[in-house]
Design a protein around this motif. Sequence first.
Motif, PDB file in Angstrom:
ATOM      1  N   PRO A 171       0.970  -1.522   0.496  1.00 29.75           N
ATOM      2  CA  PRO A 171      -0.470   0.160  -0.179  1.00 29.75           C
ATOM      3  C   PRO A 171       0.760   1.501  -0.094  1.00 29.75           C
ATOM      4  O   PRO A 171       1.639   1.775   0.024  1.00 29.75           O
ATOM      5  CB  PRO A 171      -0.449   0.156   1.051  1.00 29.75           C
ATOM      6  N   PRO A 172       0.899   2.310  -0.685  1.00 31.72           N
ATOM      7  CA  PRO A 172       0.958   3.784  -0.603  1.00 31.72           C
ATOM      8  C   PRO A 172       1.527   3.762   0.954  1.00 31.72           C
ATOM      9  O   PRO A 172       0.720   4.280   1.396  1.00 31.72           O
ATOM     10  CB  PRO A 172      -0.069   4.482  -0.751  1.00 31.72           C
ATOM     11  N   PRO A 173       2.789   4.155   0.957  1.00 35.61           N
ATOM     12  CA  PRO A 173       3.940   4.412   2.318  1.00 35.61           C
ATOM     13  C   PRO A 173       2.730   5.793   3.237  1.00 35.61           C
ATOM     14  O   PRO A 173       2.095   5.264   4.486  1.00 35.61           O
ATOM     15  CB  PRO A 173       4.952   5.289   2.162  1.00 35.61           C
ATOM     16  N   GLU A 174       2.024   6.993   2.046  1.00 36.88           N
ATOM     17  CA  GLU A 174       1.532   7.438   2.936  1.00 36.88           C
ATOM     18  C   GLU A 174       0.217   7.543   3.555  1.00 36.88           C
ATOM     19  O   GLU A 174      -0.349   8.442   3.824  1.00 36.88           O
ATOM     20  CB  GLU A 174       1.789   8.870   1.152  1.00 36.88           C
ATOM     21  N   GLU A 194      -6.720   3.467  -3.968  1.00 33.44           N
ATOM     22  CA  GLU A 194      -5.285   3.558  -4.223  1.00 33.44           C
ATOM     23  C   GLU A 194      -5.175   2.035  -5.113  1.00 33.44           C
ATOM     24  O   GLU A 194      -4.443   1.692  -6.189  1.00 33.44           O
ATOM     25  CB  GLU A 194      -4.737   3.157  -3.338  1.00 33.44           C
ATOM     26  N   LEU A 195      -6.171   0.858  -5.140  1.00 31.14           N
ATOM     27  CA  LEU A 195      -5.974  -0.425  -5.376  1.00 31.14           C
ATOM     28  C   LEU A 195      -6.737  -0.148  -7.088  1.00 31.14           C
ATOM     29  O   LEU A 195      -5.988  -0.613  -7.911  1.00 31.14           O
ATOM     30  CB  LEU A 195      -6.849  -1.441  -4.494  1.00 31.14           C
TER      31      LEU A 195
END
Length: 222
Positions: A59-62, A156-157
Motif C-alpha cells: 500500500p502507498p506509504p502515505e 489506490e488499488l
Amino acid sequence: MERAKPSSIKRATALRYMGASGWQPDDATTALLDRAEEKILAAATPRAAVRRLPRAVFPPPELDCGTDLTRHLQGCDAVLLMAATLGSQVDSLLRRLELTDIAMAAAADALSSVLLEQICDELEAEWRAKFAAEHLYLTGRYAPGYGDCPLELNDELCLAVDTVRGCGLAITPQHLLAPRKSTTAILGIADHPVTGTLAGCTTCHLRETCSFRKQGTTCFAK
C-alpha cells in the motif's frame, strides 16, 4: 480478462449467507434456489484483473492502512492485487428482483456473492500455482474495509490495477465498488511460507451490526 463460470454455485455457503447454515431446504426452497442460480449464472459475466507490485510501493506509504493489513503482510516483499466482478447485468437482475420477488432476490443475492467468491478462489489458485513454480508463496486474500483497513484503499488499488479497463470495475465517491457484486483483494508474496493474519472482529467496522456475530459465528467461519 474474462473468467469462466463454474457449472454450479456452492449451495451450502449461500444458505449460510442467508442465515440458514446447516439447514436442509425443503422442496419449495430448493426450487427457489435452483431458479435463482439459473438466473445468476445466465446474467453473470465474470471478469478479473491482477497486478504484482513491490511491497514498498503498495500500500502507498502515505496512506494509513491500519495495523491489521500491516500484520497480514508481515514477511512479504511484494503484493498481488486482485479485482473481480460479476458484471453490471447481475446488478440489474438483483434490482429488478428486489422490486418484484423479494424471496428470489434474497436467494439470488446470496448466490451471486458465493459465485464471486468462487471466481476469486479459482483465480487465486491459478496464481498460487504460478508463484509455486517460482518458489514463492502467497498469503490469503485481504480486502480494503476489513478490520481497521480503510475503504479508501480501494481507490489506490483500483488505480494501480486499472480496473476500469481491466475488468470494468469502477469506484464510487464513497470508495465502494461498482458493479455492486465486485471485490478487491491484496495478497502478500514471500520467498518462504506465509499465511497472513485474520483481522478478527475486534477492529472490524461492522462489529456492532454484524449478522454473523448475532448468530454466534464469524464471516470467516467455514
